[in-house]
Design an enzyme around this catalytic site. Structure first.
Site, PDB file in Angstrom:
ATOM      1  CE  LYS A 105     -37.059 -10.112 -55.039  1.00 52.61           C
ATOM      2  NZ  LYS A 105     -38.209  -9.333 -55.546  1.00 52.61           N
ATOM      3  CG  ASP A 134     -39.641 -12.608 -56.080  1.00 47.52           C
ATOM      4  OD1 ASP A 134     -39.963 -11.516 -56.701  1.00 47.52           O
ATOM      5  OD2 ASP A 134     -38.752 -13.337 -56.692  1.00 47.52           O
TER       6      ASP A 134
HETATM    7  P1  NAD Z   1     -44.411 -17.883 -59.630  1.00 45.39           P
HETATM    8  O1  NAD Z   1     -43.344 -18.622 -59.076  1.00 45.39           O
HETATM    9  O2  NAD Z   1     -45.627 -17.624 -59.279  1.00 45.39           O
HETATM   10  O3  NAD Z   1     -44.434 -18.072 -61.178  1.00 45.39           O
HETATM   11  C1  NAD Z   1     -43.255 -18.195 -62.162  1.00 45.39           C
HETATM   12  C2  NAD Z   1     -43.755 -18.583 -63.539  1.00 45.39           C
HETATM   13  O4  NAD Z   1     -42.870 -18.429 -64.539  1.00 45.39           O
HETATM   14  C3  NAD Z   1     -44.406 -20.008 -63.299  1.00 45.39           C
HETATM   15  O5  NAD Z   1     -45.584 -20.236 -64.215  1.00 45.39           O
HETATM   16  C4  NAD Z   1     -43.283 -20.747 -64.089  1.00 45.39           C
HETATM   17  O6  NAD Z   1     -43.494 -22.209 -64.681  1.00 45.39           O
HETATM   18  C5  NAD Z   1     -42.964 -19.791 -65.085  1.00 45.39           C
HETATM   19  N1  NAD Z   1     -41.383 -20.193 -65.803  1.00 45.39           N
HETATM   20  C6  NAD Z   1     -40.277 -20.474 -65.024  1.00 45.39           C
HETATM   21  N2  NAD Z   1     -39.420 -20.558 -65.912  1.00 45.39           N
HETATM   22  C7  NAD Z   1     -39.724 -20.511 -67.014  1.00 45.39           C
HETATM   23  C8  NAD Z   1     -39.224 -20.320 -68.414  1.00 45.39           C
HETATM   24  N3  NAD Z   1     -38.093 -20.746 -68.497  1.00 45.39           N
HETATM   25  N4  NAD Z   1     -40.128 -20.135 -69.397  1.00 45.39           N
HETATM   26  C9  NAD Z   1     -41.470 -20.120 -69.211  1.00 45.39           C
HETATM   27  N5  NAD Z   1     -42.129 -19.856 -67.956  1.00 45.39           N
HETATM   28  C10 NAD Z   1     -41.211 -20.236 -67.004  1.00 45.39           C
HETATM   29  O7  NAD Z   1     -43.712 -16.115 -59.798  1.00 45.39           O
HETATM   30  P2  NAD Z   1     -44.170 -14.763 -59.586  1.00 45.39           P
HETATM   31  O8  NAD Z   1     -44.584 -14.293 -58.356  1.00 45.39           O
HETATM   32  O9  NAD Z   1     -45.250 -14.937 -60.872  1.00 45.39           O
HETATM   33  O10 NAD Z   1     -43.145 -13.788 -60.180  1.00 45.39           O
HETATM   34  C11 NAD Z   1     -42.645 -13.897 -61.586  1.00 45.39           C
HETATM   35  C12 NAD Z   1     -41.796 -12.727 -61.919  1.00 45.39           C
HETATM   36  O11 NAD Z   1     -42.385 -11.477 -61.450  1.00 45.39           O
HETATM   37  C13 NAD Z   1     -40.436 -12.878 -60.981  1.00 45.39           C
HETATM   38  O12 NAD Z   1     -39.477 -12.069 -61.775  1.00 45.39           O
HETATM   39  C14 NAD Z   1     -40.774 -11.891 -59.912  1.00 45.39           C
HETATM   40  O13 NAD Z   1     -39.482 -11.473 -59.019  1.00 45.39           O
HETATM   41  C15 NAD Z   1     -41.443 -11.020 -60.373  1.00 45.39           C
HETATM   42  N6  NAD Z   1     -42.613 -10.249 -59.437  1.00 45.39           N
HETATM   43  C16 NAD Z   1     -43.394 -10.926 -58.900  1.00 45.39           C
HETATM   44  C17 NAD Z   1     -44.125  -9.984 -57.689  1.00 45.39           C
HETATM   45  C18 NAD Z   1     -45.176 -10.779 -57.065  1.00 45.39           C
HETATM   46  O14 NAD Z   1     -45.999 -10.143 -56.266  1.00 45.39           O
HETATM   47  N7  NAD Z   1     -45.263 -12.123 -56.874  1.00 45.39           N
HETATM   48  C19 NAD Z   1     -43.915  -8.808 -57.811  1.00 45.39           C
HETATM   49  C20 NAD Z   1     -42.930  -7.976 -58.773  1.00 45.39           C
HETATM   50  C21 NAD Z   1     -42.283  -8.666 -59.269  1.00 45.39           C
END
Ligand code: NAD
Length: 417
Positions: free
Chosen positions: A100, A140
């Site tokens: 990561k 991510d």
């Molecule tokens: P992203 O940046 O697309 O979205 C993040 C979302 O969280 C946004 O809507 C943001 O406004 C919201 N957010 C941030 N702080 C917040 C808070 N305090 N309260 C409420 N909402 C809040 O990110 P993503 O890719 O959707 O990733 C989200 C999570 O999923 C992360 O933990 C990431 O590591 C995990 N993840 C993502 C993937 C992927 O394929 N993108 C895969 C596995 C895990």
């Protein structure tokens, strides 16, 4: 955060009777890289950001894991998330290890041109330690298909045409159909499998989702399509609630136009944090880590929590929820759909043959359902919570691969065979 991941690891290690030496080997990253990224802002000033890449374990294959651009990004975050990737890829049984990384920056304060310069400089600084057979980054938080395209382009300048160096690329540029929604889709399959245990389907439940980015919004769209009622959603701007179920297609359109859920007319506005404790059957934290702590865990009303984000529960919160008989589907299982379709994308890049979307979806569904069933069966047989069972399954697979490589399989304790 690393401490929390290691505590979950140690619960499983206790169950397996692993000795200290083995625990140290399995929790210590094999490489930690920190780079200084110096670029120029659009106005010509010098900018300075720190970049990280932690490579945790490669027993089962090349290392794989996302890149996060966030002001909180640091070595501890990268190390913790890299370790989760090792266990996650093992749980869904895809041939990868874990890594990561990311850059400590606030993308909301940077122009596209600045982000591009920062990203390509980062790639030039870590290019010797990434590659299609070594370590393959992916999107991510705050990184997307465009950023992945920049990485592929920069890396290919040094090493020639290399689409397999990164996944989550645009479909027009060697990406895979179905990758963008894959994590949300995998969350839906994990939830469906979980509901089967109480003879329910998605149309029987109300769902609250924290985070409406890539993972949260696709999970909401797909669960809604299957008849699930999404009663509350939040993002960084705050929360919205509608007990009768939010109109998700309308909300997606609103967010496409306004960037955030705030102001959506189809529900009452609530504090973002209240989404975590609102009345619902299923809670899906899909934002960032440590959303549920010992402080708010006693107030969670859902009977099932599906960890779409990485590390959304502290170890204390996890214990409280499990003791309250709330089912927690752990991150290393629930959100593994993204890395699974990243694996399909990488396979397509290597074969130079594009799969149809239906094939991607079918293979993803198979992987997610099988992984859930394997973890649930282990949990039942050995009386474990789902997280500990997922870690036990993953640790066994990683240790078997590592010991087979080094011809020391006969030295393993029975619990790992
Ligand atoms: P992203 O940046 O697309 O979205 C993040 C979302 O969280 C946004 O809507 C943001 O406004 C919201 N957010 C941030 N702080 C917040 C808070 N305090 N309260 C409420 N909402 C809040 O990110 P993503 O890719 O959707 O990733 C989200 C999570 O999923 C992360 O933990 C990431 O590591 C995990 N993840 C993502 C993937 C992927 O394929 N993108 C895969 C596995 C895990």
């Amino acid at each position: 955060m690393l401490e929390a991941t290691n505590r979950f690891f140690n619960n499983a290690a206790d169950h397996l009777g692993l000795d200290e030496r083995m625990r140290t080997i399995l929790t210590t990253p094999r490489r930690v890289v920190r780079v200084e990224i110096v670029t120029e802002s659009d106005s010509g000033e010098l900018m300075h950001h720190l970049g990280f890449r932690v490579q945790h374990n490669q027993a089962r294959g090349p290392m794989k894991g996302g890149l996060r651009f966030h002001p909180d990004m640091d070595e501890d975050h990268a190390a913790s998330l890299a370790s989760l990737m090792t266990w996650k890829t093992a749980v869904v049984d895809i041939p990868y290890g874990g890594a990561k990384g990311g850059i400590n920056c606030d993308p909301s304060k940077l122009s596209q041109a600045e982000l591009h310069r920062i990203t390509t400089t980062f790639v030039s600084l870590i290019r010797e330690i990434i590659g299609p057979t070594l370590d393959i980054p992916a999107p991510d938080v705050n990184t997307n298909a465009t950023v992945m395209a920049w990485i592929m382009d920069e890396y290919s300048k040094y090493y020639g045409f290399s689409p397999g160096v990164v996944t989550g690329k645009p479909v027009d540029l060697f990406g895979s159909l179905g990758r963008e929604e894959a994590t949300g889709r995998g969350v839906m399959y994990a939830l469906e499998e979980c509901l089967k245990e109480s003879d329910r389907t998605l149309s029987d439940v109300t769902v609250a989702i924290q985070g409406f980015g890539n993972v949260g919004s696709h999970a909401a769209r797909l669960i809604h399509q299957q008849g699930g009622s999404i009663v509350a959603v939040s993002d960084i701007s705050g929360g919205i609630r509608n007990e009768k179920g939010l109109d998700i297609p309308a909300l997606l359109e609103w967010v496409a136009n306004h960037k955030v859920v705030e102001g959506f007319p189809g529900g009452e506005s609530i504090e973002g944090a209240d989404v975590l404790t609102c009345s619902c059957d299923v809670l899906i934290p899909a934002a960032l880590e440590n959303a549920i702590t010992a402080d708010n865990a006693p107030a969670v009303q859902a009977g099932i929590v599906v960890e779409a984000a990485n590390g959304p529960l502290t170890p204390e919160a996890h214990r409280i929820l499990v003791d309250r008989n709330i089912t927690v589907v752990p991150d290393i299982l629930a959100n593994a759909g993204g890395v699974t379709v990243s694996y399909f994308e990488w396979s397509q890049n290597i074969q130079q043959f594009q799969w149809e979307e239906a094939r991607v979806i079918e293979e993803l569904e198979k992987k997610m359902r099988r992984a859930y069933q394997a973890v649930a069966a282990l949990a039942r047989d050995e009386r474990l919570d789902l997280r500990t069972a997922a870690f036990v399954l993953a640790i066994k697979r990683v240790v078997r691969a590592a010991s087979t490589r080094q011809a020391v399989g006969h030295l393993l304790p029975d619990s790992l065979k």
